[in-house]
Enzyme design. Structure first.
Site, PDB file in Angstrom:
ATOM      1  N   ASP A  49       0.747  -1.437   0.040  1.00 43.27           N
ATOM      2  CA  ASP A  49      -0.049   0.026   0.107  1.00 43.27           C
ATOM      3  C   ASP A  49       0.796   1.134   0.014  1.00 43.27           C
ATOM      4  OD1 ASP A  49      -2.298  -1.342  -0.117  1.00 43.27           O
ATOM      5  OD2 ASP A  49      -2.917  -0.998   1.917  1.00 43.27           O
ATOM      6  N   LYS A  71      -3.948   3.060  -2.289  1.00 43.15           N
ATOM      7  CA  LYS A  71      -5.066   3.624  -2.472  1.00 43.15           C
ATOM      8  C   LYS A  71      -5.083   5.004  -1.643  1.00 43.15           C
ATOM      9  CE  LYS A  71      -9.094   1.612  -2.504  1.00 43.15           C
ATOM     10  NZ  LYS A  71      -9.398   1.460  -3.639  1.00 43.15           N
ATOM     11  N   MET A 185      -7.849   9.342   8.776  1.00 45.03           N
ATOM     12  CA  MET A 185      -8.324   9.853   7.422  1.00 45.03           C
ATOM     13  C   MET A 185      -9.454  10.761   7.571  1.00 45.03           C
ATOM     14  SD  MET A 185      -8.851   6.253   5.380  1.00 45.03           S
ATOM     15  CE  MET A 185      -9.825   5.405   7.085  1.00 45.03           C
TER      16      MET A 185
END
Length: 263
Positions: A49, A71, A185
């Protein structure tokens, strides 16, 4: 590679045709688990990732294939379905597939989705926990996740989802718990999240902390308040990846002497 020596007998075999879902921790290679290092030394192919740093990727077996599958919100990135199908394809080729994720694969890492898809496809898999950034990042910033004097619980949550509409997070319900809130996030939604917390009754002077690129040489920590969060993060250049923490544990950083000659 690192010689795990006497730990070897505690490490399961990485069987060809299987997938290991492995947590790489919050960023510092020194925080990898022995099992994660074992997987890096054994894998035939590494699928990793965006939050897995180059120093960790460099630890993979030299002749292993490397495939980036990062991502990142708001940027072009691999589709989750494509990633999962690729894991299945590689395993069915008889390869030892290492799916390496930042933090812990089962904490906001989509590891659960991938494990379910692997199981449904009949592909053997093994999960290797990692230190999740929501806890490891706080520790690195000098913010204890719990103390007997401040809190009996802590909430790990995502700030990535909608803040309005039918799928919106019930921010008021989380505020009512009185527990410190640790958000992953959250930066792209920060203005809306601050507004939601304010509407839910959090006082303007509620402590907030931001830990960017936790445990790495680029780590940056900002302590502010709910009222000052938007302006102060902009002035300090706080960007993703960042862990956001709200509540009574934030002032402990200063009480422990962090920020006064300490990182």
């Amino acid at each position: 590679m690192i010689d795990l020596g006497p730990l070897t007998r505690h490490l399961p075999e990485f069987v060809p045709g299987s997938v290991w879902l492995v947590g790489a921790g919050p960023g510092d290679p020194g925080l990898l688990t022995a099992r994660a290092i074992h997987a890096l030394a054994t894998a035939d192919v590494l699928v990793y990732d965006a939050l897995v740093g180059p120093d960790i990727v460099a630890l993979v077996r030299p002749d292993a294939e490397r495939e980036f599958a990062g991502k990142r919100g708001g940027k072009p990135s691999a589709k989750q379905r494509d990633i999962t199908e690729r894991l299945i394809e590689l395993a069915r080729q008889g390869k030892r597939v290492l799916r390496l994720k930042g933090g812990d694969p089962f904490v906001f890492g989509r590891g659960g989705e991938e494990a379910l898809a692997l199981h449904q496809a009949g592909v053997p898999f093994h999960v290797v926990p990692g230190i999740t950034a929501g806890l490891g990042g706080l520790a690195a910033a000098g913010i204890p996740a719990t103390t007997r004097d401040t809190n009996q619980a802590i909430v790990l949550m995502t700030g990535h989802y909608a803040v309005e509409g039918p799928e919106a997070t019930d921010w008021a319900a989380f505020v009512r718990t009185g527990a410190p809130l640790v958000l992953y996030m959250a930066m792209s939604n920060l203005p809306a999240i601050v507004a939601a917390f304010t509407a839910a009754g959090l006082p303007p002077d509620t402590p907030m902390g931001f830990v960017t690129r936790a445990t790495t040489p680029d780590q940056k920590v900002l302590v502010t308040t709910l009222a000052g969060a938007i302006e102060d993060t902009a002035l300090a250049g706080i960007e993703a990846p960042t862990i956001t923490v709200v509540g009574s544990i934030v002032p402990l950083r200063a009480a422990l002497g962090y920020g006064d000659g300490r990182p």
